[in-house]
Design a protein around this motif. Structure first.
Motif, mmCIF file in Angstrom:
data_model
loop_
_atom_site.group_PDB
_atom_site.id
_atom_site.type_symbol
_atom_site.label_atom_id
_atom_site.label_comp_id
_atom_site.label_asym_id
_atom_site.label_seq_id
_atom_site.Cartn_x
_atom_site.Cartn_y
_atom_site.Cartn_z
ATOM 1 N N LYS A 177 3.996 2.840 7.260
ATOM 2 C CA LYS A 177 5.369 2.898 6.775
ATOM 3 C C LYS A 177 6.294 3.400 7.893
ATOM 4 O O LYS A 177 7.402 2.902 8.059
ATOM 5 N N GLU A 178 5.803 4.358 8.687
ATOM 6 C CA GLU A 178 6.607 4.893 9.797
ATOM 7 C C GLU A 178 6.875 3.789 10.839
ATOM 8 O O GLU A 178 7.976 3.695 11.380
ATOM 9 N N VAL A 179 5.845 2.952 11.105
ATOM 10 C CA VAL A 179 6.015 1.830 12.041
ATOM 11 C C VAL A 179 7.071 0.874 11.490
ATOM 12 O O VAL A 179 7.971 0.435 12.208
ATOM 13 N N GLU A 195 -5.004 4.491 4.676
ATOM 14 C CA GLU A 195 -3.904 5.416 4.351
ATOM 15 C C GLU A 195 -2.613 4.815 4.906
ATOM 16 O O GLU A 195 -2.445 4.708 6.121
ATOM 17 N N PRO A 196 -1.692 4.415 4.048
ATOM 18 C CA PRO A 196 -0.561 3.604 4.528
ATOM 19 C C PRO A 196 0.608 4.363 5.150
ATOM 20 O O PRO A 196 1.474 3.735 5.758
ATOM 21 N N ALA A 197 0.643 5.698 5.042
ATOM 22 C CA ALA A 197 1.836 6.432 5.502
ATOM 23 C C ALA A 197 2.222 6.130 6.966
ATOM 24 O O ALA A 197 3.402 5.875 7.244
ATOM 25 N N ARG A 234 -7.785 9.756 13.489
ATOM 26 C CA ARG A 234 -6.880 10.676 14.181
ATOM 27 C C ARG A 234 -5.421 10.272 13.961
ATOM 28 O O ARG A 234 -4.538 11.117 13.903
ATOM 29 N N ALA A 235 -5.179 8.969 13.836
ATOM 30 C CA ALA A 235 -3.815 8.489 13.595
ATOM 31 C C ALA A 235 -3.427 8.622 12.121
ATOM 32 O O ALA A 235 -2.287 8.341 11.752
ATOM 33 N N GLY A 236 -4.386 9.022 11.274
ATOM 34 C CA GLY A 236 -4.101 9.165 9.838
ATOM 35 C C GLY A 236 -4.044 7.828 9.115
ATOM 36 O O GLY A 236 -3.539 7.749 7.995
ATOM 37 N N LEU A 237 -4.568 6.770 9.759
ATOM 38 C CA LEU A 237 -4.513 5.431 9.158
ATOM 39 C C LEU A 237 -5.657 5.200 8.181
ATOM 40 O O LEU A 237 -5.582 4.298 7.334
ATOM 41 N N ILE A 238 -6.735 5.971 8.318
ATOM 42 C CA ILE A 238 -7.834 5.908 7.357
ATOM 43 C C ILE A 238 -8.328 7.324 7.077
ATOM 44 O O ILE A 238 -8.108 8.240 7.880
ATOM 45 N N THR A 239 -8.971 7.505 5.932
ATOM 46 C CA THR A 239 -9.681 8.749 5.643
ATOM 47 C C THR A 239 -11.094 8.358 5.212
ATOM 48 O O THR A 239 -11.326 7.227 4.770
ATOM 49 N N PHE A 282 0.819 -1.206 0.000
ATOM 50 C CA PHE A 282 0.000 0.000 0.000
ATOM 51 C C PHE A 282 0.856 1.260 0.000
ATOM 52 O O PHE A 282 0.577 2.195 -0.717
ATOM 53 N N TRP A 283 1.907 1.281 0.844
ATOM 54 C CA TRP A 283 2.723 2.504 0.817
ATOM 55 C C TRP A 283 3.604 2.545 -0.423
ATOM 56 O O TRP A 283 3.889 3.631 -0.912
ATOM 57 N N GLU A 284 3.973 1.390 -0.946
ATOM 58 C CA GLU A 284 4.743 1.414 -2.197
ATOM 59 C C GLU A 284 3.865 1.896 -3.346
ATOM 60 O O GLU A 284 4.304 2.668 -4.185
ATOM 61 N N ALA A 285 2.584 1.472 -3.351
ATOM 62 C CA ALA A 285 1.649 1.915 -4.388
ATOM 63 C C ALA A 285 1.431 3.420 -4.292
ATOM 64 O O ALA A 285 1.406 4.114 -5.307
#
Lengths: 119, 119
Positions: free
Chosen positions: B80-82, B75-77, B57-62, A92-95
């Protein structure tokens, strides 16, 4: 799905605190006693003990049973479990990275066609 | 180190719940509305809404702002940080895996010498 605390949830809860992650980072540089761990964080012993208990319960650290000097050490197995879980989302983050690159190429070629139009 | 909620701590807290991880896994298969998400988990809407707010709130979904059908998406960002954080510990679990393999080889060669002695 059971709502009981599974290992991964216990690990993630333990990691969801900057002081506990800093303790792990310190133990990543080698074993340390409780007072050695308390010092750089300016924490009182009861506070550091509480954090260490959370890390111990998650299996992220162990404490040696040597008489006086009881150093804590990092145990990486639960971290590996976190890595394996999060790896499942890599595509997902690569996409989304690829989508950004595509967008950038589109913007650049748009910019170029506008430049061409001006000529 | 500040004890204020940093992004990584917020993300890990959001992930430290099996239902929220299951919601992410569902969204990994494609966008879904709140009621579509609530159904397989047998959760009441207020409960699922609470979980979705933590993930948002964690930005994991919108959640899309389309009038009626407001699908949620992954939302994968933050994931990726984890991954980047936990990768810093890879050498520890790889080292412990190597230690286990070494131990196994030692046990095997011990077993072999005992067999030789018997002959």
């Amino acid at each position: 799905m059971s709502m009981a605390a599974d290992q991964l949830s216990v690990t993630l809860t333990a990691l969801a605190d900057p002081t506990r992650r800093a303790i792990l980072a310190r133990l990543g540089r080698g074993e340390a006693t409780v007072s050695e761990l308390a010092e750089p964080f300016n924490l009182k012993l009861p506070t550091i003990s509480k954090h260490l208990k959370v890390l111990q319960r998650a299996g992220l650290i162990t404490q040696a049973r040597k008489a006086q000097w009881r150093p804590c050490r990092l145990e990486p197995a639960p971290l590996k479990e976190v890595e394996e879980w999060v790896e499942g989302y890599r595509r997902f983050w690569e996409a989304s990275h690829e989508r950004l690159e595509e967008l950038l190429r589109e913007l650049q070629s748009e910019g170029q066609s506008k430049q061409e139009e001006k000529k």
